[in-house]
Scaffold this active site. Sequence first.
Site, PDB file in Angstrom:
ATOM      1  N   SER A  70       0.798  -1.242   0.000  1.00  0.00           N
ATOM      2  CA  SER A  70       0.000   0.000   0.000  1.00  0.00           C
ATOM      3  C   SER A  70       0.822   1.279   0.000  1.00  0.00           C
ATOM      4  CB  SER A  70      -0.947   0.010   1.194  1.00  0.00           C
ATOM      5  OG  SER A  70      -2.004  -0.870   0.952  1.00  0.00           O
ATOM      6  N   TYR A 196      -4.528  -2.867  -9.746  1.00  0.00           N
ATOM      7  CA  TYR A 196      -4.208  -2.439  -8.376  1.00  0.00           C
ATOM      8  C   TYR A 196      -3.254  -3.444  -7.705  1.00  0.00           C
ATOM      9  CZ  TYR A 196      -5.050  -2.418  -3.342  1.00  0.00           C
ATOM     10  OH  TYR A 196      -4.883  -2.466  -1.983  1.00  0.00           O
ATOM     11  N   TYR A 246      -4.208   3.727   8.350  1.00  0.00           N
ATOM     12  CA  TYR A 246      -5.570   3.181   8.521  1.00  0.00           C
ATOM     13  C   TYR A 246      -6.111   3.482   9.913  1.00  0.00           C
ATOM     14  CZ  TYR A 246      -3.244   0.710   4.820  1.00  0.00           C
ATOM     15  OH  TYR A 246      -2.484   0.429   3.734  1.00  0.00           O
ATOM     16  N   VAL A 264       1.397  -3.740   3.721  1.00  0.00           N
ATOM     17  CA  VAL A 264       1.442  -5.031   4.413  1.00  0.00           C
ATOM     18  C   VAL A 264       2.678  -5.870   4.052  1.00  0.00           C
ATOM     19  CG1 VAL A 264      -1.023  -5.238   4.955  1.00  0.00           C
ATOM     20  CG2 VAL A 264      -0.166  -6.109   2.767  1.00  0.00           C
TER      21      VAL A 264
HETATM   22  N1  GLN Z   1      -2.381  -5.569  -1.634  1.00  0.00           N
HETATM   23  C1  GLN Z   1      -2.872  -5.388  -0.300  1.00  0.00           C
HETATM   24  C2  GLN Z   1      -4.372  -5.545  -0.258  1.00  0.00           C
HETATM   25  O1  GLN Z   1      -5.025  -5.055  -1.133  1.00  0.00           O
HETATM   26  C3  GLN Z   1      -2.457  -4.044   0.179  1.00  0.00           C
HETATM   27  C4  GLN Z   1      -2.924  -3.737   1.567  1.00  0.00           C
HETATM   28  C5  GLN Z   1      -1.926  -2.980   2.402  1.00  0.00           C
HETATM   29  O2  GLN Z   1      -0.743  -2.931   2.137  1.00  0.00           O
HETATM   30  N2  GLN Z   1      -2.406  -2.452   3.504  1.00  0.00           N
HETATM   31  O3  GLN Z   1      -4.927  -6.161   0.599  1.00  0.00           O
END
Ligand code: GLN
Length: 310
Positions: A70, A196, A246, A264
Amino acid sequence: MTTALKAPPLGPILDDIVRSHRPQREAGSVPANIPFLGAVPFDRFGIAVATASGEVFSSGDAEVPFSIQSISKVFTLAMALQGDRSGSLWSRVLREPSGTSFNSLVQLEVEHGIPRNPFINAGALVVTDHLMKETPDAATRLLRFLATQAASTGAYIDEAAAAGELAGSSRNLALAHFLKDFGNLQQTAESVVENYVRQCSIMMTCVELARAGLFLARNGQGTHGTVVSASEAKRIGSIMLTCGMYDAAGEFAYRVGLPGKSGVGGGILVIVPGVCAICVWSPRLDAKGNSLAGTAALADLSDLTGWSVF
Ligand code: GLN
Protein backbone atom coordinates in the site's frame (compact mmCIF):
# COMPACT_ATOMS: atom_id res chain seq x y z
CA MET A 1 8.42 22.61 13.33
CA THR A 2 11.09 20.36 11.95
CA THR A 3 14.71 20.50 12.92
CA ALA A 4 17.78 20.00 10.79
CA LEU A 5 20.05 16.96 10.98
CA LYS A 6 21.60 16.74 14.41
CA ALA A 7 24.83 15.30 15.78
CA PRO A 8 25.60 12.47 16.37
CA PRO A 9 25.69 11.74 12.64
CA LEU A 10 22.85 9.84 11.05
CA GLY A 11 24.94 6.80 9.99
CA PRO A 12 25.64 5.64 13.59
CA ILE A 13 22.05 6.47 14.65
CA LEU A 14 20.66 4.21 11.92
CA ASP A 15 23.12 1.43 12.87
CA ASP A 16 21.89 1.70 16.47
CA ILE A 17 18.27 1.59 15.32
CA VAL A 18 18.97 -1.62 13.37
CA ARG A 19 20.75 -3.19 16.38
CA SER A 20 17.86 -2.37 18.71
CA HIS A 21 14.93 -3.14 16.40
CA ARG A 22 15.90 -6.07 14.17
CA PRO A 23 13.52 -8.81 15.42
CA GLN A 24 15.34 -11.52 17.41
CA ARG A 25 12.38 -13.88 17.52
CA GLU A 26 9.22 -14.22 15.51
CA ALA A 27 6.36 -11.96 16.58
CA GLY A 28 3.47 -10.40 14.67
CA SER A 29 1.68 -11.70 11.61
CA VAL A 30 1.72 -11.85 7.81
CA PRO A 31 -1.32 -11.20 5.58
CA ALA A 32 -3.32 -14.37 5.00
CA ASN A 33 -4.40 -13.39 1.47
CA ILE A 34 -0.90 -12.82 0.02
CA PRO A 35 1.05 -16.13 0.13
CA PHE A 36 4.29 -14.53 -1.12
CA LEU A 37 4.61 -12.32 1.97
CA GLY A 38 4.50 -15.27 4.38
CA ALA A 39 7.77 -16.58 2.95
CA VAL A 40 9.85 -13.50 3.86
CA PRO A 41 12.13 -14.23 6.88
CA PHE A 42 10.90 -12.52 10.05
CA ASP A 43 14.28 -11.03 10.96
CA ARG A 44 14.62 -8.72 7.96
CA PHE A 45 15.07 -5.09 8.97
CA GLY A 46 16.27 -2.15 6.88
CA ILE A 47 16.14 1.61 7.09
CA ALA A 48 17.12 4.44 4.72
CA VAL A 49 16.98 8.23 4.96
CA ALA A 50 17.16 10.38 1.81
CA THR A 51 17.84 13.98 2.74
CA ALA A 52 16.55 17.08 0.99
CA SER A 53 20.17 18.02 0.29
CA GLY A 54 20.69 14.81 -1.72
CA GLU A 55 22.47 12.50 0.74
CA VAL A 56 21.32 8.95 1.48
CA PHE A 57 22.04 7.17 4.77
CA SER A 58 21.06 3.55 5.31
CA SER A 59 21.58 0.51 7.49
CA GLY A 60 20.57 -3.14 7.78
CA ASP A 61 18.66 -4.71 4.87
CA ALA A 62 18.17 -1.34 3.17
CA GLU A 63 19.20 -2.70 -0.24
CA VAL A 64 16.95 -5.78 -0.15
CA PRO A 65 13.86 -5.46 -2.40
CA PHE A 66 10.49 -5.98 -0.69
CA SER A 67 6.86 -5.75 -1.74
CA ILE A 68 5.75 -2.13 -1.46
CA GLN A 69 2.03 -3.01 -1.18
CA SER A 70 0.00 0.00 0.00
CA ILE A 71 2.95 2.41 -0.05
CA SER A 72 2.09 2.46 -3.78
CA LYS A 73 -1.07 4.42 -2.85
CA VAL A 74 0.94 7.57 -2.06
CA PHE A 75 2.50 7.54 -5.51
CA THR A 76 -0.68 6.70 -7.46
CA LEU A 77 -2.40 9.57 -5.65
CA ALA A 78 0.44 11.91 -6.66
CA MET A 79 0.19 10.69 -10.26
CA ALA A 80 -3.59 11.17 -10.28
CA LEU A 81 -3.30 14.71 -8.89
CA GLN A 82 -0.68 15.62 -11.51
CA GLY A 83 -3.26 15.36 -14.27
CA ASP A 84 -6.38 16.36 -12.33
CA ARG A 85 -6.60 20.10 -12.91
CA SER A 86 -10.41 20.10 -12.48
CA GLY A 87 -10.25 18.26 -9.14
CA SER A 88 -12.58 15.55 -10.48
CA LEU A 89 -10.87 12.88 -8.36
CA TRP A 90 -12.10 14.58 -5.19
CA SER A 91 -15.74 14.15 -6.21
CA ARG A 92 -15.14 10.39 -6.11
CA VAL A 93 -13.10 9.96 -2.92
CA LEU A 94 -13.01 11.86 0.39
CA ARG A 95 -10.11 12.94 2.60
CA GLU A 96 -11.27 11.75 6.00
CA PRO A 97 -9.70 9.08 8.20
CA SER A 98 -11.79 5.91 8.03
CA GLY A 99 -11.22 4.48 11.50
CA THR A 100 -11.76 1.08 9.87
CA SER A 101 -9.37 -1.54 8.53
CA PHE A 102 -7.81 -0.95 5.11
CA ASN A 103 -10.01 -3.48 3.35
CA SER A 104 -13.29 -2.90 5.19
CA LEU A 105 -16.52 -3.15 3.20
CA VAL A 106 -18.95 -1.80 5.78
CA GLN A 107 -18.34 1.94 5.43
CA LEU A 108 -18.41 1.84 1.63
CA GLU A 109 -21.93 0.46 1.56
CA VAL A 110 -23.23 2.87 4.21
CA GLU A 111 -21.58 5.85 2.49
CA HIS A 112 -22.95 5.04 -0.98
CA GLY A 113 -19.76 4.03 -2.71
CA ILE A 114 -17.64 7.11 -1.88
CA PRO A 115 -14.49 5.87 -0.10
CA ARG A 116 -13.30 7.83 2.92
CA ASN A 117 -9.81 8.44 1.57
CA PRO A 118 -7.37 7.36 -1.19
CA PHE A 119 -5.23 5.24 1.15
CA ILE A 120 -7.78 2.59 2.08
CA ASN A 121 -8.25 -0.10 -0.56
CA ALA A 122 -11.62 1.23 -1.79
CA GLY A 123 -10.11 4.69 -2.32
CA ALA A 124 -7.04 3.30 -4.06
CA LEU A 125 -9.29 1.33 -6.43
CA VAL A 126 -10.99 4.62 -7.40
CA VAL A 127 -7.57 6.25 -7.94
CA THR A 128 -6.53 3.29 -10.10
CA ASP A 129 -9.74 3.55 -12.13
CA HIS A 130 -9.06 7.28 -12.57
CA LEU A 131 -5.51 6.57 -13.84
CA MET A 132 -6.68 3.76 -16.13
CA LYS A 133 -8.85 6.21 -18.08
CA GLU A 134 -5.65 7.68 -19.51
CA THR A 135 -3.26 4.76 -19.15
CA PRO A 136 -4.87 1.30 -19.14
CA ASP A 137 -1.66 -0.22 -17.72
CA ALA A 138 -1.45 2.14 -14.75
CA ALA A 139 0.83 -0.28 -12.85
CA THR A 140 3.57 -0.01 -15.48
CA ARG A 141 3.16 3.78 -15.49
CA LEU A 142 3.61 3.73 -11.71
CA LEU A 143 6.74 1.58 -12.08
CA ARG A 144 8.24 4.15 -14.49
CA PHE A 145 7.31 7.00 -12.16
CA LEU A 146 9.03 5.24 -9.25
CA ALA A 147 12.14 4.43 -11.31
CA THR A 148 12.44 8.09 -12.34
CA GLN A 149 12.00 9.44 -8.82
CA ALA A 150 14.28 6.83 -7.25
CA ALA A 151 16.85 7.37 -10.04
CA SER A 152 17.15 3.60 -10.21
CA THR A 153 16.10 0.85 -12.58
CA GLY A 154 15.93 -1.70 -9.76
CA ALA A 155 12.15 -1.64 -9.16
CA TYR A 156 10.06 -4.36 -10.81
CA ILE A 157 6.59 -5.87 -10.66
CA ASP A 158 6.69 -9.37 -9.15
CA GLU A 159 4.08 -10.84 -11.49
CA ALA A 160 4.02 -14.21 -9.64
CA ALA A 161 3.30 -12.44 -6.34
CA ALA A 162 0.58 -10.42 -8.07
CA ALA A 163 -1.00 -13.59 -9.48
CA GLY A 164 -0.90 -15.17 -6.01
CA GLU A 165 -2.60 -12.16 -4.47
CA LEU A 166 -5.15 -11.94 -7.27
CA ALA A 167 -6.20 -15.51 -6.59
CA GLY A 168 -7.13 -14.43 -3.03
CA SER A 169 -8.67 -11.06 -3.92
CA SER A 170 -12.33 -11.76 -3.11
CA ARG A 171 -12.46 -8.82 -0.72
CA ASN A 172 -10.89 -6.29 -3.12
CA LEU A 173 -13.20 -7.59 -5.88
CA ALA A 174 -16.16 -7.11 -3.53
CA LEU A 175 -15.04 -3.51 -2.89
CA ALA A 176 -14.68 -2.92 -6.64
CA HIS A 177 -18.13 -4.38 -7.33
CA PHE A 178 -19.66 -2.14 -4.64
CA LEU A 179 -17.94 0.88 -6.27
CA LYS A 180 -19.25 -0.18 -9.67
CA ASP A 181 -22.76 -0.66 -8.33
CA PHE A 182 -22.72 2.86 -6.90
CA GLY A 183 -21.49 4.26 -10.24
CA ASN A 184 -18.03 5.09 -8.89
CA LEU A 185 -15.98 2.84 -11.19
CA GLN A 186 -15.67 3.25 -14.95
CA GLN A 187 -13.60 0.21 -15.88
CA THR A 188 -14.59 -3.34 -15.01
CA ALA A 189 -14.14 -4.39 -11.38
CA GLU A 190 -11.84 -7.24 -12.48
CA SER A 191 -9.50 -5.03 -14.55
CA VAL A 192 -9.17 -2.42 -11.79
CA VAL A 193 -8.38 -5.02 -9.12
CA GLU A 194 -5.86 -6.75 -11.37
CA ASN A 195 -4.09 -3.47 -12.04
CA TYR A 196 -4.21 -2.44 -8.38
CA VAL A 197 -2.72 -5.77 -7.25
CA ARG A 198 0.15 -5.36 -9.74
CA GLN A 199 0.88 -1.89 -8.30
CA CYS A 200 1.02 -3.42 -4.82
CA SER A 201 3.40 -6.15 -6.07
CA ILE A 202 6.15 -3.71 -7.06
CA MET A 203 9.45 -4.68 -5.43
CA MET A 204 11.77 -1.90 -4.18
CA THR A 205 14.43 -1.37 -1.54
CA CYS A 206 14.31 1.06 1.40
CA VAL A 207 16.93 3.22 -0.35
CA GLU A 208 14.86 3.38 -3.56
CA LEU A 209 11.61 4.15 -1.73
CA ALA A 210 13.16 6.88 0.43
CA ARG A 211 14.54 8.50 -2.73
CA ALA A 212 11.24 8.10 -4.57
CA GLY A 213 9.33 9.79 -1.72
CA LEU A 214 11.71 12.70 -1.39
CA PHE A 215 9.61 15.05 -3.57
CA LEU A 216 7.05 15.08 -0.75
CA ALA A 217 9.68 16.45 1.65
CA ARG A 218 10.84 19.01 -0.94
CA ASN A 219 7.63 20.90 -1.71
CA GLY A 220 6.86 18.62 -4.64
CA GLN A 221 10.32 18.91 -6.27
CA GLY A 222 11.58 15.52 -7.45
CA THR A 223 14.72 14.20 -9.09
CA HIS A 224 13.93 15.87 -12.42
CA GLY A 225 11.90 18.92 -11.41
CA THR A 226 8.33 19.45 -10.25
CA VAL A 227 6.32 16.30 -9.51
CA VAL A 228 3.38 18.03 -7.82
CA SER A 229 2.85 21.62 -6.69
CA ALA A 230 3.92 22.66 -3.19
CA SER A 231 0.24 22.77 -2.13
CA GLU A 232 -0.38 19.25 -3.44
CA ALA A 233 2.73 17.99 -1.62
CA LYS A 234 1.41 19.53 1.59
CA ARG A 235 -2.01 17.96 1.03
CA ILE A 236 -0.61 14.50 0.30
CA GLY A 237 1.43 14.78 3.52
CA SER A 238 -1.73 15.76 5.42
CA ILE A 239 -3.60 12.73 4.09
CA MET A 240 -0.64 10.52 5.06
CA LEU A 241 -0.76 11.90 8.60
CA THR A 242 -4.51 11.39 9.01
CA CYS A 243 -5.07 8.25 6.90
CA GLY A 244 -1.71 6.62 6.09
CA MET A 245 -1.82 3.98 8.80
CA TYR A 246 -5.57 3.18 8.52
CA ASP A 247 -7.22 2.66 11.90
CA ALA A 248 -3.83 3.12 13.61
CA ALA A 249 -3.30 6.65 12.21
CA GLY A 250 -3.90 8.26 15.62
CA GLU A 251 -1.55 5.90 17.43
CA PHE A 252 1.17 6.37 14.79
CA ALA A 253 0.82 10.18 14.93
CA TYR A 254 1.11 9.93 18.73
CA ARG A 255 4.20 7.74 18.65
CA VAL A 256 6.04 9.11 15.61
CA GLY A 257 4.59 12.58 14.93
CA LEU A 258 5.22 12.40 11.18
CA PRO A 259 3.16 11.69 8.04
CA GLY A 260 3.60 8.04 7.05
CA LYS A 261 2.24 5.36 4.74
CA SER A 262 2.50 1.69 5.48
CA GLY A 263 2.14 -1.45 3.39
CA VAL A 264 1.44 -5.03 4.41
CA GLY A 265 4.84 -5.97 2.95
CA GLY A 266 6.18 -4.40 6.17
CA GLY A 267 7.42 -1.13 4.69
CA ILE A 268 6.65 2.36 6.00
CA LEU A 269 7.47 5.57 4.13
CA VAL A 270 7.69 8.66 6.32
CA ILE A 271 8.12 12.31 5.35
CA VAL A 272 9.93 14.95 7.38
CA PRO A 273 8.89 18.12 5.51
CA GLY A 274 11.88 20.14 4.36
CA VAL A 275 14.33 17.59 5.79
CA CYS A 276 14.11 14.05 4.42
CA ALA A 277 12.12 10.98 3.43
CA ILE A 278 12.58 7.82 5.50
CA CYS A 279 11.78 4.23 4.59
CA VAL A 280 11.87 1.44 7.13
CA TRP A 281 11.09 -2.22 6.42
CA SER A 282 10.49 -5.21 8.64
CA PRO A 283 7.97 -7.78 7.43
CA ARG A 284 5.99 -8.84 10.50
CA LEU A 285 2.83 -6.81 11.18
CA ASP A 286 0.71 -5.67 14.10
CA ALA A 287 -3.04 -6.28 14.25
CA LYS A 288 -3.73 -3.22 12.07
CA GLY A 289 -1.41 -4.37 9.26
CA ASN A 290 1.49 -2.01 10.03
CA SER A 291 5.11 -3.14 10.54
CA LEU A 292 5.66 -3.93 14.22
CA ALA A 293 9.42 -3.32 14.34
CA GLY A 294 9.20 -0.56 11.74
CA THR A 295 6.77 1.52 13.80
CA ALA A 296 8.83 1.08 16.97
CA ALA A 297 12.01 2.08 15.09
CA LEU A 298 10.40 5.24 13.71
CA ALA A 299 9.17 6.24 17.17
CA ASP A 300 12.78 5.93 18.40
CA LEU A 301 14.26 7.73 15.39
CA SER A 302 11.88 10.65 15.82
CA ASP A 303 12.82 10.93 19.52
CA LEU A 304 16.55 10.65 18.78
CA THR A 305 16.59 13.24 15.97
CA GLY A 306 13.80 15.57 17.11
CA TRP A 307 12.13 15.13 13.70
CA SER A 308 8.41 15.76 13.98
CA VAL A 309 5.79 18.03 12.43
CA PHE A 310 4.73 19.05 15.95
N1 GLN B 1 -2.38 -5.57 -1.63
C1 GLN B 1 -2.87 -5.39 -0.30
C2 GLN B 1 -4.37 -5.54 -0.26
O1 GLN B 1 -5.03 -5.06 -1.13
C3 GLN B 1 -2.46 -4.04 0.18
C4 GLN B 1 -2.92 -3.74 1.57
C5 GLN B 1 -1.93 -2.98 2.40
O2 GLN B 1 -0.74 -2.93 2.14
N2 GLN B 1 -2.41 -2.45 3.50
O3 GLN B 1 -4.93 -6.16 0.60
